[in-house]
Design a protein around this motif. Structure first.
Motif, PDB file in Angstrom:
ATOM      1  N   UNK A  13       1.217  -1.486  -0.538  1.00  0.00           N
ATOM      2  CA  UNK A  13       0.076   0.027   0.093  1.00  0.00           C
ATOM      3  C   UNK A  13       0.619   1.522  -0.318  1.00  0.00           C
ATOM      4  N   UNK A  14       1.812   1.382   1.006  1.00  0.00           N
ATOM      5  CA  UNK A  14       3.043   2.561   0.963  1.00  0.00           C
ATOM      6  C   UNK A  14       3.542   2.277  -0.469  1.00  0.00           C
TER       7      UNK A  14
ATOM      8  N   UNK B   7      -4.904   1.456   5.081  1.00  0.00           N
ATOM      9  CA  UNK B   7      -4.928  -0.021   5.382  1.00  0.00           C
ATOM     10  C   UNK B   7      -5.567  -0.842   6.711  1.00  0.00           C
ATOM     11  N   UNK B   8      -6.158  -1.764   7.017  1.00  0.00           N
ATOM     12  CA  UNK B   8      -6.809  -2.237   8.028  1.00  0.00           C
ATOM     13  C   UNK B   8      -5.839  -2.570   9.296  1.00  0.00           C
TER      14      UNK B   8
ATOM     15  N   UNK C 268      -0.134  10.925   4.495  1.00  0.00           N
ATOM     16  CA  UNK C 268      -0.857   9.456   3.189  1.00  0.00           C
ATOM     17  C   UNK C 268      -1.294   8.226   3.700  1.00  0.00           C
ATOM     18  N   UNK C 269      -0.534   8.033   4.320  1.00  0.00           N
ATOM     19  CA  UNK C 269      -1.674   6.901   5.226  1.00  0.00           C
ATOM     20  C   UNK C 269      -2.142   7.374   6.341  1.00  0.00           C
ATOM     21  N   UNK C 270      -3.327   5.999   6.442  1.00  0.00           N
ATOM     22  CA  UNK C 270      -4.249   6.070   7.178  1.00  0.00           C
ATOM     23  C   UNK C 270      -4.662   4.494   7.754  1.00  0.00           C
TER      24      UNK C 270
ATOM     25  N   UNK D  53       2.017  11.971  12.542  1.00  0.00           N
ATOM     26  CA  UNK D  53       0.529  12.302  11.512  1.00  0.00           C
ATOM     27  C   UNK D  53       0.647  11.709  10.616  1.00  0.00           C
ATOM     28  N   UNK D  54       0.378  10.110  10.967  1.00  0.00           N
ATOM     29  CA  UNK D  54      -0.307   9.270  10.257  1.00  0.00           C
ATOM     30  C   UNK D  54      -1.788   9.126  10.634  1.00  0.00           C
ATOM     31  N   UNK D  55      -2.958   9.332   9.864  1.00  0.00           N
ATOM     32  CA  UNK D  55      -4.124   9.292   9.641  1.00  0.00           C
ATOM     33  C   UNK D  55      -4.865   8.293  10.573  1.00  0.00           C
ATOM     34  N   UNK D  56      -5.614   7.608  10.950  1.00  0.00           N
ATOM     35  CA  UNK D  56      -6.710   7.022  11.864  1.00  0.00           C
ATOM     36  C   UNK D  56      -7.952   6.962  11.239  1.00  0.00           C
TER      37      UNK D  56
END
Length: 802
Positions: free
Chosen positions: A603-604, A617-618, A646-648, A672-675
């Protein structure tokens, strides 16, 4: 070295043992002091050697060595201060005794003859026996009263033989010579006889001593031999022959023999392993060595019988020897009976331990297998009918051990085992504890599955009764049970495995319940096991595990906002497998960790190939509890050069009630990672928990969207609008899942949702194709992933055709 000796010989000696051993050392020192006293206060012969200064210095040196050996520190002094004090007291008493002995020794004449049975002569008779006692105490070779009694009886036999021999050969002829009455020769012969008896005792002790202790006893026996052959014999022979003789040889014998005893005293704290060439304890000639002293007395008795010159004393002594040998036979036989009984009880205990659990007293796995074998065959099942197996497992027992300690856990298991065992005794059957918190109950003869389920519930009721745990009050635990019924046990423990499978199904259904084994349950279990093995193989390769991306689109203009990474398994035989076929297996087996890392890497890489793309990503619960999650995420971001925003990472609502999971997510949010909260609205979390993840995305579950464009969907529209309002108040962005029709897209857009996901907006496609179709650049290949390097749409078409 002392510690090694004590560990090998037995437990550390107590105060009483220390006193006895210390007295033995004092006796050895006494012998040395006697030699020194004779050298200082009276010559033992006419030779100059007996009067030389260096001889006296040597005797004093040996005496000092004995005293130092007595008083030197022991490794056990810290643990046994009373023993150390006893040695000092014994040393003082020994010095006083030596002073008296030396004073009496000064009364000897200077002619070389013994003046009579004075105190020094009588005390000299005790020298060799006391040396033997010292050796016995030093090595502590006798571990129980039976051994002590046997050695004493054997010694009495040898002593009686020596007395008969000395009486017939020397003492009686001197008495019958008709000369002047002078008991000095008799005393001399007595000393010789006593020394011979002591030497025999030394050999006897050597034959009964452990191989590791024989070095000490051997040195002492050599000293006894020197005392007998050189020291006493050299001085007594002139007396018996009534001729003056030199005491030089006697002096040398004293020094040599006493030096041996001093060496033995010093060897006690430093004795180590057994001699490399020690004679085996079971050798018949080694055991028979002490009884060779019976040969001389046998010869004497035969000669006396032939010459008809025996006397009552010899007859009494021979009768005493025979009586003692009879007593010894009784003692040995009684001891053998005791040992046989102990061995029989030990065998019975070992047999019980081999079949029973030590904690609960129930059968263990081996005992259960034996009982099941007894039920096999026509005779066993014809009388009992179907056999029912109950597999009982205590729920969350690890938490009991972790929170209350293993001692409380053992108490819980012991009480449960007692209850199950008592219940089985009443209804008739077999009870076993096969491992940890797992119990098995086998009940022959139950007529139906309904009766089996009822019995299983009875057992669970017993387990759930309050368990007293001392001052902490009571503890209530629950258990899950699996039930299997069979009329054919076969040749293995299949019925136990079936009950185990049913128990696992009961636990997966919520615990504290009973589940009956059915054939499809076995098939599902075998299929899950096969899936796990094949998934391991697939993860070891590079081509079967694929990552597909499904678009996340802006509902206003349909432009791409991001994409969700979905894992697929292209099985070489089964074809394309959806996540529902293998994700549960991966979660249970722990394979979700390497599988999740592979999805994250792909994904990255896809997001890095498409500027501005946000990839979701789950994460599973097991991944959230993995301490390596945060480092793995940061490593993949660095490897692909991807900005953290840009990663959730998507988690379900259940993660919001787990403090450990929240802590991990907060750590990643700070980086900075989104959740995103996936399937929002159907879980058990509280809206209050959303405040712990500021800036998170909320993904409304598809169940609220599937009927939202129908007449029956009014309630869903109200709920969606409420969730959107709540998210706006908390500053959260909303995504709607499951948009399959245009009418659904329009409704959720009017309700305030800005981003949507569903087949109407875009179907999942392979990551490489997804990137190429949308004009992305080169997609970096990641280790173990399925991506190909894609550049432009022309390459994309070739990939899609494959």
């Amino acid at each position: 070295m002392t510690r090694r000796y004590e560990l090998r010989a037995g437990t550390a000696p107590g105060s009483a043992t220390a006193v006895v051993r210390s007295l033995a050392f004092v006796l050895i020192g006494l012998l040395l002091a006697v030699a020194g006293g004779f050298a200082f206060f009276g010559p033992l012969g006419s030779a100059d050697l007996a009067h030389s200064s260096w001889m006296r210095i040597l005797e004093v040196t040996v005496g000092v060595c004995a005293v130092v050996g007595l008083l030197m520190p022991r490794a056990s002094d810290a643990a046994d201060p009373a023993g150390r004090r006893a040695r000092w007291i014994a040393a003082g008493v020994g010095l006083a005794v030596m002073a008296v002995f030396v004073a009496l020794a000064d009364l000897r004449t200077h002619s070389g003859r013994m003046s009579g049975p004075i105190g020094a002569d009588l005390m000299e008779l005790l020298v060799a026996p006391l040396a033997v006692a010292a050796l016995m105490t030093i090595v502590r070779a006798r571990d129980d009263a039976w051994d002590v009694l046997r050695v004493l009886i054997d010694g009495a036999v040898i002593a009686g033989s020596a007395v008969i021999f000395g009486w017939y050969v020397a003492v009686r002829p001197l008495r019958d010579s008709g000369g002047a009455v002078d008991l000095s020769p008799s005393v001399a012969v007595s000393i010789l006889v006593v020394d011979a008896v002591a030497f025999a005792f030394g050999l006897l002790l050597l034959s009964r001593t452990r191989p590791g202790d024989r070095a000490i006893v051997s040195v002492g026996v050599v000293g006894l031999a020197l005392l007998l052959s050189l020291a006493h014999l050299a001085r007594i022979a002139p007396v018996l022959l009534e001729e003056p003789g030199s005491g030089a040889l006697s002096e040398l014998g004293w020094i040599a023999s006493l030096a041996c005893f001093a060496a033995a005293a010093w060897m006690v704290p430093s004795v180590g392993a057994a001699p490399t060439r020690a004679v085996a304890t079971g050798s018949w000639w080694w055991q028979a060595l002490p009884y060779t002293f019976l040969l001389p007395v046998s010869i004497v008795l035969v000669v006396a019988s032939y010459r008809q010159d025996g006397d009552p004393l010899m007859g009494v002594a021979a009768a005493a020897i025979i009586a003692v040998l009879g007593v010894r036979q009784v003692v040995v036989r009684q001891r053998n009976e005791v040992l046989t009984g102990q061995l029989r009880r030990s065998v019975q205990q070992l047999a019980r331990r081999a079949r029973h659990d030590e904690l609960t007293g129930l059968l263990n796995r081996g005992g259960l297998v034996d009982e099941l074998e007894a039920l096999q065959g026509p005779r066993g099942l014809a009388a009992t009918g179907p056999v029912t197996a109950l597999f009982i497992d205590v729920d969350r027992f690890k938490g009991v051990n972790d929170a209350l300690g293993h001692s409380v856990g053992d108490t819980v298991l012991r009480v449960i085992g007692s209850r199950i065992g008592g219940w089985v005794d009443e209804v008739g059957g077999i009870a076993a504890r096969i491992a940890g918190d797992e119990f098995i109950v086998v009940l022959p003869g139950l007529g139906s599955e309904t009766a089996a389920l009822s019995r299983a519930q009875d057992v669970l009721d017993l387990v759930e009764a309050p368990i007293p745990i001392g001052a902490r009050g009571e503890l209530i635990v629950t258990a899950s049970a699996g039930v299997a019924v069979s009329t054919d046990l076969g040749s293995d423990d299949a019925i136990i495995r079936h009950a185990d499978l049913a128990m696992l199904e009961a636990k997966s259904g919520g615990r504290a319940r009973v589940r009956l084994f059915e054939e499809d349950l076995r098939q599902r279990c075998e299929d899950r096991m096969l899936i796990e093995q094949e998934l391991r193989r697939a993860l070891a390769g590079d081509h079967e595990i694929e990552v597909h991306l499904q678009p996340l689109a802006r509902l206003g203009d349909g432009s791409l906002w991001g994409a969700e990474a979905l894992v697929r398994w292209r099985h070489p035989i089964r074809g394309m497998l959806s996540p529902s076929r293998f994700l549960d297996v991966a979660e249970e087996s722990g394979l979700i960790i390497p599988l999740g890392e592979r999805v994250l890497a792909s994904a990255c890489a896809a997001a890095a190939a498409m500027p501005g793309l946000v990839v979701a990503v789950n994460l599973s619960p097991r991944q959230l509890h993995d301490p390596a999650l945060a480092p793995v995420v940061r490593r993949q971001l660095r490897r692909q050069g991807l900005a953290p925003e840009r990663l959730c990472l998507e988690v379900t609502e259940g993660a919001l009630v787990d403090d450990r999971a929240i802590a991990v997510l907060e750590d990643l949010r700070r980086g900075g990672v989104q959740v995103a909260i996936d399937d929002f609205g159907v879980g058990a979390s509280s809206f209050r928990q959303l405040r712990r993840l500021p800036g998170a995305l909320v993904k409304i579950d598809r169940s609220f969207i599937e009927r939202i464009d129908e007449d029956a969907g009014s309630d869903d529209r109200v709920l969606v609008r409420a969730m959107v309002n709540l998210a706006e108040q908390l500053g959260l962005q909303v995504i709607a899942e499951g948009i399959e029709r245009e009418s659904q897209r329009q409704i959720v857009r009017r309700l305030g949702v800005t981003i949507g996901q569903g087949w109407h907006l875009g179907a999942p496609t392979r990551a490489a194709v997804f990137v190429a179709d949308r004009g992305g650049g080169v997609m970096l290949q990641t280790p173990g992933a399925d991506q190909s390097i894609v550049a432009g749409r022309e390459r994309s078409h070739r990939t899609r055709e494959c």
